[in-house]
Enzyme design. Structure first.
Site, short mmCIF file in Angstrom:
data_model
loop_
_atom_site.label_atom_id
_atom_site.label_comp_id
_atom_site.label_asym_id
_atom_site.label_seq_id
_atom_site.Cartn_x
_atom_site.Cartn_y
_atom_site.Cartn_z
N HIS A 1 0.84 -1.20 0.00
CA HIS A 1 0.00 0.00 0.00
C HIS A 1 0.88 1.26 0.00
O HIS A 1 0.68 2.17 -0.81
CB HIS A 1 -0.90 -0.05 1.24
N GLU A 2 1.86 1.31 0.90
CA GLU A 2 2.68 2.52 1.04
C GLU A 2 3.66 2.69 -0.12
O GLU A 2 3.91 3.82 -0.56
CB GLU A 2 3.41 2.54 2.38
N ILE A 3 4.20 1.60 -0.63
CA ILE A 3 5.10 1.71 -1.78
C ILE A 3 4.33 2.21 -3.00
O ILE A 3 4.83 3.05 -3.75
CB ILE A 3 5.84 0.39 -2.04
#
Length: 166
Positions: free
Chosen positions: A133-135
C-alpha cells in the site's frame, strides 16, 4: 487527523523520484515516523505529510502488536506471491473510509536504510499488505485506484458525505 494531506489533493498522485539518502531525505523520514506514531498508523508515505519524497514508514510487527516502524528510503517491490487475498485498507488521507483491496500475501521489498545501504526484506500477511500500500503511494498510486469504478465512486461518495457531516 489534522495535518495530513486529504484526498483528492493532487500530491497523492505524484510519484516520488528515487535519490540517494541524504540529510533532507532522513529529515523527511523522521517527520514521517513521528506522524505515523502520533496516530498509530500501520504505515505512511511522505505524500501523506505533504512531501513528494521516496520514503515510507511501515510497521513490520504483526497486526494487534505494538508498532515497530521501519523507515524505507527508495522502496521497491522486488517479488510478490502469486497467491492473493482481500483485506481492509484505509488511509489517513481519506479518514473513516475502509475498503477491501486484493494484495499478494507476501512481498519481498528492496529499500535503502538511513545510512544509504541497500536492504531486502520479506514481509508476510498484514505487514506485506501495508508495505505494498505505502510503496504504491510513494509511486503516486492512491489505494482507491485498485477498486472498480463503481466501488471507487461509492467510497468517494461515502467519504465526501462524512466530510460534510464532520
Amino acid at each position: 487527523m489534522s495535518g495530513f494531506v486529504l484526498y483528492p489533493d493532487p500530491l497523492l498522485q505524484q510519484a516520488a523520484v528515487s535519490r540517494p539518502v541524504d540529510a533532507a531525505l532522513r529529515d523527511a523520514g523522521m517527520a514521517l515516523r513521528e506522524a505515523a506514531a502520533g496516530v498509530e498508523a500501520y504505515g505512511l508515505a511522505a505524500a501523506h505529510i505533504g512531501r513528494v519524497e521516496p520514503v515510507a514508514v511501515v510497521s513490520v510487527a504483526p497486526a494487534g502488536m505494538a508498532r515497530d516502524y521501519r523507515l524505507l528510503f527508495n522502496p521497491v517491490v522486488l517479488a510478490t506471491s502469486s497467491e492473493k487475498a482481500f483485506g481492509p485498507e484505509g488511509s489517513v488521507s481519506m479518514p473513516a473510509i475502509e475498503v477491501p483491496i486484493e494484495r499478494a500475501i507476501w512481498v519481498e521489498i528492496g529499500f535503502d536504510a538511513e545510512d544509504g545501504t541497500a536492504q531486502r526484506l520479506r514481509l508476510e500477511g498484514f505487514a506485506a499488505r501495508v508495505a505494498q500500500h505505502e510503496i504504491e503511494q510513494v509511486n503516486g498510486i492512491f489505494f482507491l485506484s485498485r477498486l472498480s469504478r463503481l466501488k471507487r465512486d461509492t467510497a468517494i461518495r461515502k467519504y465526501l458525505k462524512s466530510q460534510r457531516a464532520g
